[in-house]
Design a protein around this motif. Structure first.
Motif, mmCIF file in Angstrom:
data_model
loop_
_atom_site.group_PDB
_atom_site.id
_atom_site.type_symbol
_atom_site.label_atom_id
_atom_site.label_comp_id
_atom_site.label_asym_id
_atom_site.label_seq_id
_atom_site.Cartn_x
_atom_site.Cartn_y
_atom_site.Cartn_z
ATOM 1 N N SER A 328 0.812 -1.216 0.000
ATOM 2 C CA SER A 328 0.000 0.000 0.000
ATOM 3 C C SER A 328 0.844 1.263 0.000
ATOM 4 C CB SER A 328 -0.938 0.003 1.210
ATOM 5 O OG SER A 328 -0.199 -0.029 2.415
ATOM 6 N N CYS A 329 2.131 1.144 0.374
ATOM 7 C CA CYS A 329 3.025 2.304 0.394
ATOM 8 C C CYS A 329 3.983 2.331 -0.790
ATOM 9 C CB CYS A 329 3.836 2.316 1.688
ATOM 10 S SG CYS A 329 2.867 2.570 3.186
ATOM 11 N N LEU A 330 3.967 1.275 -1.606
ATOM 12 C CA LEU A 330 4.841 1.208 -2.761
ATOM 13 C C LEU A 330 4.089 1.655 -3.999
ATOM 14 C CD1 LEU A 330 6.546 -2.270 -2.152
ATOM 15 C CD2 LEU A 330 7.305 -0.021 -1.372
ATOM 16 N N ASP A 331 4.664 2.577 -4.739
ATOM 17 C CA ASP A 331 4.027 2.998 -5.979
ATOM 18 C C ASP A 331 3.921 1.841 -6.963
ATOM 19 O OD1 ASP A 331 3.769 5.628 -5.119
ATOM 20 O OD2 ASP A 331 4.225 6.380 -7.130
ATOM 21 N N ARG A 332 4.967 1.024 -7.018
ATOM 22 C CA ARG A 332 4.953 -0.144 -7.889
ATOM 23 C C ARG A 332 5.654 -1.298 -7.186
ATOM 24 N NH1 ARG A 332 6.734 1.533 -13.925
ATOM 25 N NH2 ARG A 332 6.345 -0.704 -14.213
#
Length: 610
Positions: A328-332
Motif C-alpha cells: 500500500s506504500c509502494l508505488d509499484r
C-alpha cells in the motif's frame, strides 16, 4: 667408576637446566634482616588491595587529621565544614562530568558529609571523646558496605589487576613494547587505550584479536579494536563482557520526515543510533539467509514511507513474500521477471527525463521535495534478478551509474554479492552504503564490504545473532558492531496503513516520461520535442493529462460498480496508477461523500451523484 658417575650427573643436570631453566637459589644466613622483606610484602599487599582497604585507610586518615587539627587549630572547625559543603556541592554539580549515576552521586555526597561532619566535631572536642569513636566505627562500617558491594568498583579493580600484566600479555601475543595509557570501565565491559611500539600498526593488532581474547581471559568474539584517528600508533581495545545486543531491539517508529535526513537502522554497542543517509547513495545489504536482511529492509521501509518526498518502488521475485506487506506504500511492486524488467525500464525513462529537465534549467542535482520526490528502487534477492531477468540487470547497471544526480537510487539485498551474482556489471562497485550481516566464509566479507576490509578488522563472519551487522559508509569508516531494530508483522501492517494515505505522487516530469513509454512503447530518448515540452509544463489545472485520464477512469469504474463494489486490484488495473495515488483519491471522494466502502477492499460510487 666414580669419575664416570660424576660425568653422568653433570650431563643430567645440564639436560634439566636446558629443559626447565635454571632454578633460583636463595641463601639464608643467620644474620639476615627480615624486617625490610616483611615491610615490602606488607606495602605490596596494601597497594594491591588498596581499593578493598579504602574504608579503613579513610578512617585512619580521619583520625590522624582530627588529632592534628584538635592539637593545633581547634577553632578552625568552621573551615572544615565549609570545605565539606563545597565538596558536596561539587559532586552534585559535576555528576555528569564525573560519569556518576544518581545513586553513586548520592552515596559520594553522603560519605563526604559524614567525613566532614565527624572531622569538624573531632576538631573541637577531640577524636577520642565519646561518642565520636563509636560513631566513627558504626558509620565507617555502614559506609563501607556499599563500597565493597559496588559492581563498577569491583569491575574496575579486576580490570586494573588484569591490565597490570599487559607487558607479559603484549609479549605473548606479539605486540611487545606496547603499553596501556588509560582504561575505562563501562556498563558492558571496558575500554583500553594502547600506545603501540614503534613500527606496529592497528592492522597488526587486529590480526592478534583471537590471541588477545585468550590472554585477557575474555569470551570468544568479545574483543574489538578501533584506530584512534589522531595517531597511527594508538588503538582502542574494547572488551565486551556483557553483550548489549543479546536481545532484540524493538522499533519505536520512524525517526525522519524527509529523505534528506539520515535513516536510523538500529543501535551500536554503545547505544548510539546507527544513522546513514540514502539520498543519492546506492546501498547493498548482504548476509546469509536468516542473518537479518529482511529486518533491515523493513526498517528502511518503515523510515522511508514516513517521508513525503520519496517514491518507493519494489522488486521481489519471491512472489512478493517480503515486500507485499508494504504494497500500500509502494508505488509499484514487481513480483515477476517481466514486471521487474518493465519497472527498471521505466526508471531509466524517469532518469533520462529528469536529466534533460535539469540540463534545461542549468542545474546539477535533483533536490527532493513533496512536489518532486526522489525515487528509491528496493530489490530483494538481487541474484534472482540476475538469473531470471538479465535485461533488467542491464537497466539496474545503468541506474547505478547515472541515477545519483537525479535522485534515482538502488537498494539491493542479496546473500552473496559475488561478481556473478551481481551480473558482472557496475552495480556493486557503485554501492556507497554497505550493510554486512553474518556471512559463513571470511572471503564473503570482502565481497560485501569491499576488498581488504577483512584485513582491516571488519569481521562480519564472527557475528553471532540475527540482526547484528557492520555498516560501511562514508561517515562510518570504523568497524563498529550494531543491531537492527525489530519490526514485527503487526507493526508493519500498522505502519503501512498509517503512511499509505500520505504517500506522494510522481512529479509531472517523471509522470510524463512514464506516459510516453506507455503510449508510444519507447523510452524517453525517442520522445519528440513536443513530448519533452509537455513533460516540463503541466496543464492549467496543475495536473498531467495522464493523471486526468486516470481520475476519469476511476470515477467511471466507481459509478458503474455493482452493488458488491469494485476491488482495489481492479481499480489499479483500470487507472494504471500507483496504490498511494489510488488510496489518496478514494479518501478524497469518501470525505466528499461521493463514494462508500461496501466491504473490506471494495468500493462503489453513489448513483445520485452527478
Amino acid at each position: 667408576m666414580r669419575r664416570s658417575t660424576s660425568r653422568h650427573r653433570i650431563r643430567r643436570n645440564a639436560r634439566q637446566v636446558r629443559r626447565y631453566g635454571a632454578e633460583p637459589i636463595v641463601l639464608l644466613s643467620d644474620d639476615l634482616d627480615l624486617a625490610p622483606l616483611v615491610i615490602t610484602a606488607i606495602a605490596r599487599a596494601l597497594w594491591r588491595y588498596r581499593s578493598e582497604l579504602a574504608p579503613f585507610l579513610t578512617t585512619a586518615s580521619m583520625v590522624g587529621t582530627a588529632v592534628l587539627l584538635h592539637d593545633s587549630a581547634a577553632d578552625h572547625w568552621p573551615a572544615v565544614l565549609s570545605v565539606t559543603a563545597a565538596a558536596v556541592g561539587a559532586v552534585v554539580v559535576l555528576r555528569r562530568w564525573l560519569d556518576l549515576r544518581l545513586i553513586e552521586a548520592v552515596y559520594a555526597a553522603a560519605v563526604l558529609a559524614l567525613v566532614g561532619g565527624w572531622t569538624s566535631a573531632a576538631t573541637v572536642i577531640g577524636p577520642f571523646t565519646p561518642p565520636l569513636p563509636m560513631a566513627l566505627a558504626v558509620g565507617g562500617v555502614v559506609a563501607a558496605v556499599p563500597w565493597w558491594a559496588h559492581r563498577r568498583r569491583r569491575a574496575r579493580v579486576r580490570v586494573e589487576r588484569k591490565l597490570a600484566a599487559w607487558p607479559d600479555i603484549a609479549h605473548a601475543v606479539g605486540l611487545a613494547g606496547s603499553r596501556v595509557q588509560s582504561a575505562l570501565v563501562d556498563l558492558w565491559g571496558y575500554r583500553v587505550r594502547v600506545a603501540l611500539a614503534r613500527g606496529q600498526t592497528v592492522e597488526d593488532a587486529v590480526a592478534k584479536i583471537p590471541a588477545l581474547e585468550s590472554a585477557l581471559g575474555a569470551r570468544r568474539g568479545a574483543a574489538r579494536i578501533q584506530p584512534v584517528p589522531e595517531r597511527a600508533d594508538r588503538m582502542e581495545l574494547r572488551v565486551i563482557e556483557t553483550d548489549p545486543h543479546a536481545d532484540a531491539i524493538g522499533w519505536t517508529g520512524p525517526s525522519i520526515t524527509s529523505i534528506t535526513e539520515p535513516v536510523t537502522l538500529g543501535l551500536f554497542e554503545d547505544a548510539t543510533p546507527v544513522r546513514v543517509s540514502l539520498l543519492r547513495r546506492h546501498a547493498l545489504v548482504g548476509g546469509v539467509a536468516g542473518a537479518g536482511k529482511s529486518g533491515a529492509i523493513n526498517v528502511i521501509l518503515g523510515e522511508l514511507t514516513a517521508c513525503p518526498d520519496v517514491i518507493i518502488w519494489g522488486i521481489d521475485l519471491k512472489r512478493g513474500m517480503e515486500l507485499l506487506p508494504w504494497a500500500s506504500c509502494l508505488d509499484r511492486l514487481a513480483t515477476t521477471p517481466q514486471e521487474a524488467e518493465s519497472l527498471l525500464r521505466d526508471a531509466i525513462a524517469i532518469l533520462e527525463a529528469r536529466a534533460d529537465a535539469l540540463a534545461g534549467d542549468g542545474l546539477r542535482v535533483w533536490e527532493p521535495n513533496p512536489d518532486a520526490p526522489a525515487l528509491i528502487i528496493l530489490i530483494d534477492e538481487y541474484a534472482e534478478l540476475v538469473d531470471e531477468a538479465p535485461e533488467a540487470v542491464r537497466h539496474a547497471d545503468s541506474i547505478a551509474r547515472r541515477g545519483r544526480a537525479v535522485a534515482v537510487t538502488l537498494v539491493a539485498a542479496t546473500q552473496r554479492p559475488s561478481q556473478k551474482a551481481m551480473g558482472h556489471g557496475a552495480v556493486r562497485s557503485q554501492m556507497d552504503v554497505r550493510l554486512s550481516f553474518r556471512v559463513r566464509e571470511q572471503r564473503d566479507v570482502d565481497l560485501i564490504l569491499g576488498q581488504g576490509m577483512l584485513k582491516s578488522g571488519w569481521h562480519s563472519h564472527t557475528l553471532n545473532a540475527p540482526g547484528k551487522f557492520l555498516l560501511s559508509a562514508p561517515e562510518h569508516d570504523i568497524p563498529r558492531r550494531a543491531r537492527t531494530y525489530l519490526i514485527d508483522d503487526h507493526q508493519v501492517q500498522r505502519t503501512a496503513s498509517t503512511h499509505a494515505p500520505h504517500r506522494p505522487l510522481l512529479d509531472s516530469i517523471s509522470a510524463s516520461a512514464l506516459h510516453a513509454v506507455k503510449t508510444h512503447g519507447h523510452g524517453h530518448e525517442h520522445s519528440s520535442e513536443a513530448d519533452l515540452q509537455q513533460a516540463r509544463e503541466p496543464d492549467r489545472n496543475g495536473r498531467h493529462s495522464a493523471v486526468q485520464d486516470a481520475e476519469t477512469a476511476l470515477w467511471e469504474a466507481l459509478w458503474c460498480a455493482p452493488s458488491e463494489g469494485i476491488s482495489i486490484d481492479e481499480l489499479l488495473r483500470v487507472t494504471a496508477m500507483s496504490r498511494p495515488w489510488l488510496y489518496k483519491r478514494l479518501k478524497e471522494h469518501s470525505d466528499a461523500g461521493r463514494i462508500s466502502q461496501v466491504s473490506r477492499g471494495r468500493w462503489r460510487g453513489y448513483p445520485t451523484v452527478n
